[in-house]
Scaffold this motif. Structure first.
Motif, short mmCIF file in Angstrom:
data_model
loop_
_atom_site.label_atom_id
_atom_site.label_comp_id
_atom_site.label_asym_id
_atom_site.label_seq_id
_atom_site.Cartn_x
_atom_site.Cartn_y
_atom_site.Cartn_z
N ARG A 143 5.33 -6.73 9.08
CA ARG A 143 4.51 -5.33 8.57
C ARG A 143 5.73 -4.42 8.42
O ARG A 143 6.16 -3.93 9.56
CB ARG A 143 3.29 -4.86 9.27
N VAL A 144 5.96 -3.62 7.44
CA VAL A 144 7.00 -2.50 7.66
C VAL A 144 6.47 -1.23 6.80
O VAL A 144 5.75 -1.41 5.86
CB VAL A 144 8.12 -3.19 6.38
N GLN B 160 1.01 -1.30 -0.06
CA GLN B 160 0.08 -0.08 -0.12
C GLN B 160 0.81 1.32 0.04
O GLN B 160 1.74 1.24 0.73
CB GLN B 160 -0.95 -0.03 1.31
N LEU B 161 0.63 2.30 -0.72
CA LEU B 161 1.12 3.45 -0.72
C LEU B 161 0.08 4.55 -1.19
O LEU B 161 -0.60 4.59 -2.10
CB LEU B 161 2.17 3.44 -1.95
N ALA B 162 0.09 5.58 -0.07
CA ALA B 162 -0.81 6.67 0.03
C ALA B 162 -0.37 7.73 0.83
O ALA B 162 0.27 7.52 1.90
CB ALA B 162 -2.18 5.77 0.43
N PRO B 163 -0.97 8.92 0.39
CA PRO B 163 -0.60 10.13 1.30
C PRO B 163 -1.27 9.94 2.62
O PRO B 163 -2.43 9.88 2.56
CB PRO B 163 -0.77 10.96 0.39
N ASP C 17 15.37 10.43 3.70
CA ASP C 17 15.00 11.08 5.04
C ASP C 17 13.66 10.67 5.66
O ASP C 17 12.90 11.32 6.24
CB ASP C 17 14.86 12.74 4.79
N ALA C 18 13.37 9.25 5.32
CA ALA C 18 12.16 8.75 6.01
C ALA C 18 12.36 8.08 7.20
O ALA C 18 13.43 7.93 7.68
CB ALA C 18 11.72 7.84 4.62
N ALA C 19 11.14 7.73 7.85
CA ALA C 19 11.37 7.06 9.09
C ALA C 19 10.56 5.59 8.73
O ALA C 19 9.86 5.19 7.91
CB ALA C 19 10.15 7.51 10.13
N LEU C 20 11.43 4.70 9.55
CA LEU C 20 11.18 3.21 9.26
C LEU C 20 10.61 2.48 10.31
O LEU C 20 11.16 2.77 11.36
CB LEU C 20 12.45 2.49 8.71
N LEU D 45 4.30 4.07 2.74
CA LEU D 45 4.59 2.93 2.23
C LEU D 45 4.42 1.72 3.27
O LEU D 45 5.04 1.81 4.31
CB LEU D 45 5.66 2.68 1.28
N THR D 46 3.53 0.87 2.81
CA THR D 46 3.30 -0.33 3.85
C THR D 46 3.37 -1.59 3.16
O THR D 46 2.67 -1.74 1.89
CB THR D 46 1.90 -0.25 4.71
N VAL D 47 4.21 -2.58 3.44
CA VAL D 47 4.22 -3.71 3.04
C VAL D 47 4.01 -4.86 3.96
O VAL D 47 5.06 -4.73 5.05
CB VAL D 47 5.76 -4.11 2.16
#
Length: 266
Positions: A257-258, A198-201, A243-246, A208-210
Motif C-alpha cells: 500500500r503506497v 484512490q485519489l481524493a482531497p 513536494d509530497a510525502a511518501l 493518492l493511494t495505490v
C-alpha cells in the motif's frame, strides 16, 4: 606590612581568576557561535544540494517525457499509419474474386495480425504519452489507465477519483506516472490479482493511494540494502518534485500500500 601584601596577593588572585573566567566564557561563547555558524552553513549547503538534486531530477524527467512523447508520436503516426494502410490493402485482397479459398484464409489471418499489432501500438503509444491526460485531465486518464490494465489482473483494477478542480499539468503528469509505475510493479513483481487506486482531497492534502494484494516484500531489508531498484527510485524522484510525502506499507505475503500526500497550495 605582611597583611597588606597578603591582601594584594588576594586581589591579584581574585582579579586573575575573574580574567580567566571571562576568557573561558568568551571561548565558550566563541565556540558556540562557531558551531552555530557551522551548522547554519551545513544546512545551507544541504539546501543547495537538495535544490540541485531537484533540478537534476526535474531535467531528467522532463527529458524522459519529451522522448516518450516523440517515440509515442512516431509509433502512432508512422508505424500505425503504415499498418493501417496495409490493413486496407489486405481488405481489398479479401474482396478480390480471383483469390483462392486458401489465399482468403491467409488474408484473414494477416488482417488479424495487423489488427492486433495496431492495438498493441495504440496501447504502447498511450503508455509512452498519455494523450487522454492532455485532452481530458487526470481523472479520465486514470480511469482509462485502469480499463487498459484491468485485463492483466484476475480481479481487475479499480479506480476512484475525486477532484474538485484540475491540477497543474506537471502535477497531473507526475501523479499519472506514479500510478502507472505502481500498477506495473504490482503486475511484474508483486504478482497481484487486484489493484485499487484512490485519489481524493483530505485535510492533509490531496492523497493518492495505490494498494495491491500481491506478495509484498521486506521493506526494512530493501531500505537497509538500498536495493529499491529503478522503480522505487523513480517513484521517490517524482514524489519529491511534487513536494509530497511518501508512505509505503508492505510485508511479505501481505500486499503493498503506497500513499502519496500532496500538500495544499499555500
Amino acid at each position: 606590612m605582611d597583611k597588606s601584601v597578603d591582601q594584594e596577593i588576594v586581589r591579584l588572585l581574585f582579579g586573575g581568576t575573574v580574567v580567566m573566567l571571562l576568557l573561558a566564557a568568551a571561548l565558550v561563547a566563541f565556540f558556540l557561535l562557531y558551531q552555530r555558524k557551522l551548522v547554519s552553513q551545513q544546512l545551507a549547503l544541504q539546501t543547495i544540494r537538495g535544490a540541485y538534486q531537484r533540478e537534476v531530477f526535474a531535467a531528467a524527467i522532463e527529458a524522459e517525457e519529451r522522448e516518450r512523447q516523440r517515440i509515442g508520436n512516431d509509433l502512432h503516426d508512422e508505424i500505425g499509419s503504415s499498418l493501417s494502410a496495409a490493413k486496407m490493402l489486405m481488405a481489398q485482397l479479401e474482396d478480390s474474386v480471383s483469390t483462392t479459398a486458401k489465399e482468403q484464409e491467409v488474408v484473414v489471418l494477416v488482417q488479424s495480425i495487423i489488427g492486433n499489432s495496431l492495438q498493441d501500438i495504440r496501447n504502447i503509444s498511450q503508455n509512452l504519452h498519455p494523450a487522454v491526460l492532455a485532452r481530458f485531465g487526470l481523472s479520465q486518464a486514470l480511469h482509462n489507465l485502469g480499463r487498459v490494465c484491468t485485463e492483466a489482473f484476475p480481479h481487475g483494477v479499480e479506480v476512484q477519483v475525486e477532484l474538485a478542480a484540475p491540477l497543474p499539468y506537471a502535477h497531473e503528469l507526475a501523479l499519472y506516472r506514479i500510478v502507472q509505475e505502481l500498477i506495473n510493479n504490482a503486475l511484474k513483481h508483486a504478482r497481484a490479482s487486484r489493484v485499487v487506486v484512490q485519489l481524493a482531497p483530505q485535510p492533509a492534502g490531496l492523497v493518492l493511494t495505490v494498494a495491491d494484494d500481491g506478495c509484498g516484500f521486506d521493506l526494512a531489508h530493501v531500505q537497509a540494502s538500498n536495493a529499491g531498484g529503478l522503480g522505487l527510485k523513480s517513484l521517490a524522484a517524482r514524489v519529491s518534485l511534487l513536494d509530497a510525502a511518501l508512505h509505503l506499507e508492505t510485508a511479505a505475503g501481505q500486499g503493498t500500500r503506497v500513499r502519496v500526500t500532496v500538500p495544499h497550495p499555500s
